[in-house]
Design a protein around this motif. Sequence first.
Motif: not given
Length: 95
Positions: A43, A45, A47-48, A51-57, A68
């Motif tokens: 994953n 992960v 952080y911006r 903005a919400p934390t986003v995770s990409y598998e 980003i």
Amino acid sequence: MAILLAEQFFNLGPSVGKSYYENLNGILNASVTVNNNSGFPVNLVIYRINAPTVSYEIPALNSLTLTISAILVAALLSTAAGAVFGTIQVATSDF
């Protein structure tokens, strides 16, 4: 002006996470490329600012490149039953 940071190799055991880019000012934009060379998913992960934390598998034997804006942290997290390994590279810019 763009800055290409050195390519980093990762080797994470099961359920291990590690940060590979941190800029707590969050004023830069970035392009993050992850190459997962292992047989398990990893994953990415992100952080911006505001903005919400986003995770990409990223599935086994695949890669992902993201652009980003206002990045704070880029980290990798192994959630699989085995070790994951590959490379991660970050390029920052004012794009």
